[in-house]
Every structure is written in structure tokens, then in C-alpha cells.
Design an enzyme around this catalytic site. Structure first.
Site, PDB file in Angstrom:
ATOM      1  N   MET A   1       0.979  -1.253   0.062  1.00  0.00           N
ATOM      2  CA  MET A   1      -0.011  -0.035   0.042  1.00  0.00           C
ATOM      3  C   MET A   1       1.068   1.420  -0.093  1.00  0.00           C
ATOM      4  O   MET A   1       1.938   1.340   0.872  1.00  0.00           O
ATOM      5  CB  MET A   1      -1.019   0.082   1.065  1.00  0.00           C
ATOM      6  CG  MET A   1      -1.541  -1.281   1.491  1.00  0.00           C
ATOM      7  SD  MET A   1      -2.894  -1.710   0.065  1.00  0.00           S
ATOM      8  CE  MET A   1      -4.064  -0.633   0.529  1.00  0.00           C
ATOM      9  N   CYS A   2       0.541   2.215  -0.815  1.00  0.00           N
ATOM     10  CA  CYS A   2       1.475   3.346  -1.224  1.00  0.00           C
ATOM     11  C   CYS A   2       0.657   4.703  -1.458  1.00  0.00           C
ATOM     12  O   CYS A   2      -0.432   4.340  -1.684  1.00  0.00           O
ATOM     13  CB  CYS A   2       2.289   3.127  -2.253  1.00  0.00           C
ATOM     14  SG  CYS A   2       3.379   1.566  -2.231  1.00  0.00           S
ATOM     15  N   THR A   3       1.173   5.547  -1.161  1.00  0.00           N
ATOM     16  CA  THR A   3       0.772   7.117  -1.419  1.00  0.00           C
ATOM     17  C   THR A   3       1.765   7.854  -2.321  1.00  0.00           C
ATOM     18  O   THR A   3       2.732   7.903  -2.159  1.00  0.00           O
ATOM     19  CB  THR A   3       0.260   7.959  -0.186  1.00  0.00           C
ATOM     20  OG1 THR A   3      -0.353   7.203   0.775  1.00  0.00           O
ATOM     21  CG2 THR A   3      -0.192   9.151  -0.743  1.00  0.00           C
TER      22      THR A   3
END
Length: 328
Positions: A1-3
């Protein structure tokens, strides 16, 4: 999960930044890929060349794999997890260059000079099911792409085909799909940087407690929808800056709001999903900056003329974590 998010200086210089949030230790480091490299795809006997040089987070696993980077023409991209919605053909597609999801970013950075050109050339490729080395799974990915003009797009492949969409907010996270995230912003129109005005309820005047009340209701958890809303808000209202150094500093503070410390976000198997590093890609220099979890020092690697024509890729191992500078 990344932004991920884009950012622009007052002079028009463009940046793309991202967190790499993952439970499995990826072991990436800055790598410069010189011009005219040759890659073999794990999908078939297909091969592809990369005439343009690029720099980003890479690792050599009997062949390099990159998850983000910027090329010599200022095209920047990052691959993010798209679990549960990414859908790829199980067999190679005739007449196309067949790529595994983890190979798309290398082809992209090595072959296009603008985000528009990528859109024009997507009919050349097919993204198909093929496992990535080290992880031994088909990695479900989608991509954010930006260039020196500020044009920013999202590339997603789902059951109904490939979608290449303009990104009007300059932010991307993970599942659900990008259009869902845009619609979800309608639930947060009340967010503002200043305090809300006084409200009258009968004979009672209700006053806000003080600065910050305008952001009441902004989600603070680590889910993808919450990180998307939070980053869109922060990006919109963060003070403008003029220089590259100020831009990297601002992006570091912006990503502080979504960085995941070890131990606070556990997967079903008990492993810790955490922010292994933050990356900042300067499109006008072009240059790549990385800030690892264990050492908040930011390392910069520029695409110099010498590195772009080197005989082989150049790796830049990250220094071990620094100790505090004790003054007493």
C-alpha cells in the site's frame, strides 16, 4: 500500500513523490539505467529495448526491476498496489509486446518522452499475468505518470480493459479504482484550512475551539481512501515554494501525514506493512531523491551525462542508519 502525489514549484518545476509501504523487505536502492539497455520479459520470449536513460528505485534479481523513477526527458512514474481490482490476461496477446505488471515501469521510462506519448503508444503493449521474481506472485499494480508539463495520468487495467485517465488532483493511492477515489472526495467538501465560522443554535452562539477546526472530519487512518483524501487536502493547501530544496522539504512533510511506522498496520499474517522509503522525483533536473525508513537522510542521484551513457547500470547503495549527533 502506497501514496503518491505531484507537486510544482512557483517556477513551474514538477515533482512526483511516493511512499513505498510494504510488509516484505524489498531492498531497493537508487539505480541509474543507462541508454540502450535490453530487457527480457518473463511473460514469453519477448524482449524490449530502452533507448532512454532513467533513475529510480531498483534491484537486480537476475535482471533489474524498478518500482519508480524519472527518465532523461522528465517523465516520472510510480507503481502502486492495486489489489483486488487489477486484472490481466492469462495468456500472451498476439501482435503486442507482452509485459508482466512489474515490467511496465521499465518499458515506460525507457521509451516515452511525455505522458501524452505514453497514451498514444499503449496499444503497443499488453499487460499479462506473470509472476515477479522474489515475490513469486503476479503483482497487482496500477501506475501514476507525470511529465515536465505537469500532465498527470493514471494507468489501470481491470476486467473491462486498460484505462489511461487524466489525474486532476495529482494524487493516487491504492484500491478502489481511481474514479472511485475522485467521487469519494464529494464526502469531504467541508474540509478547509481555516476555522469554521460561529454557528447560532437558538440563543446559543457556538464558537470553534480554534485553528484546525476546518479540518475536523478528515480521515486519519491508513486505509487507501483515507490516505487519498488526506493527501489531496494537504497538497491543495500547503504553502507554495520556489526552489528544489524547498520542494523536497515540503514533500517530505506532506508524506509525513501518511507515513506508516512499523507495528501500527499489521497484515493478516501478523507482518508489519510500513513505509520502507519515500522517494521524490524531480522532472526538470532530472534527479531522484530517496529517504529510507531507518535513516531520514535524503540521498540525491542526478541523471548526469556520464551516467546516462555508462556501459552498465550504476547502483548507489544506501548508507547504514546514522547515529544521533550528541552535543552533551
Amino acid at each position: 500500500m502506497c501514496t503518491s502525489l505531484t507537486f510544482q514549484t512557483t517556477g513551474g518545476d514538477q515533482f512526483l513523490a511516493r511512499t513505498m509501504d510494504f510488509g516484505f523487505e524489498l531492498g531497493g536502492r537508487p539505480v541509474v539505467m543507462p541508454r540502450q539497455q535490453h530487457f527480457s520479459s518473463v511473460t514469453t520470449a519477448a524482449e524490449f529495448d530502452t533507448p532512454y536513460s532513467f533513475v529510480g528505485t531498483g534491484r537486480n534479481l537476475n535482471g533489474y526491476i524498478f518500482v519508480d523513477g524519472v527518465n532523461e526527458y522528465g517523465v516520472s512514474a510510480a507503481a502502486l498496489y492495486f489489489s483486488g481490482q487489477a486484472h490481466y490476461p492469462t495468456e500472451p496477446v498476439a501482435g503486442k509486446l507482452n509485459l508482466a505488471p512489474h515490467e511496465v515501469l521499465m518499458w515506460l521510462l525507457g521509451n516515452v518522452k511525455s505522458a501524452q506519448e505514453l497514451g498514444d503508444r499503449l496499444n503497443e503493449i499488453a499487460i499479462v499475468e506473470a509472476a515477479a521474481p522474489l515475490l513469486n506472485i503476479v503483482v497487482p499494480l496500477h501506475w501514476i505518470i507525470s511529465d515536465r508539463s505537469g500532465a498527470t495520468y493514471v494507468l489501470e487495467q481491470e476486467a473491462d480493459g486498460m484505462h489511461y485517465m487524466v489525474n486532476p488532483v495529482g494524487v493516487m493511492t491504492n484500491t478502489p479504482d481511481f474514479n472511485w477515489h475522485l467521487k469519494n472526495l464529494s464526502n469531504y467538501l467541508q474540509l478547509q484550512p481555516g476555522p469554521h465560522v460561529d454557528r447560532q443554535y437558538g440563543d446559543l452562539t457556538v464558537k470553534p475551539f480554534g485553528p484546525g477546526t476546518g479540518a475536523m472530519g478528515m480521515p486519519g487512518d491508513y486505509t487507501s481512501p483515507s490516505r487519498f483524501v488526506r493527501t489531496v487536502f494537504m497538497r491543495q493547501y500547503t504553502d507554495a515554494v520556489a526552489t528544489d530544496a524547498e520542494a523536497v522539504n515540503a514533500l517530505s512533510h506532506l508524506l509525513n501525514s501518511v507515513e506508516i511506522p512499523k507495528g501500527v498496520k499489521l497484515q493478516a499474517d501478523g507482518s508489519s506493512d510500513y513505509t520502507q522509503y519515500r522517494a521524490y522525483m524531480s522532472m526538470h533536473e532530472p534527479a531522484f531523491y530517496i529517504q529510507p525508513y531507518a535513516d531520514q537522510t535524503i540521498t540525491r542521484v542526478g541523471l548526469t551525462p556520464e551516467l546516462m551513457v555508462a556501459s552498465q547500470p550504476t547502483e548507489f547503495p544506501l548508507a547504514p542508519a546514522q547515529q544521533f549527533n550528541r552535543v552533551n
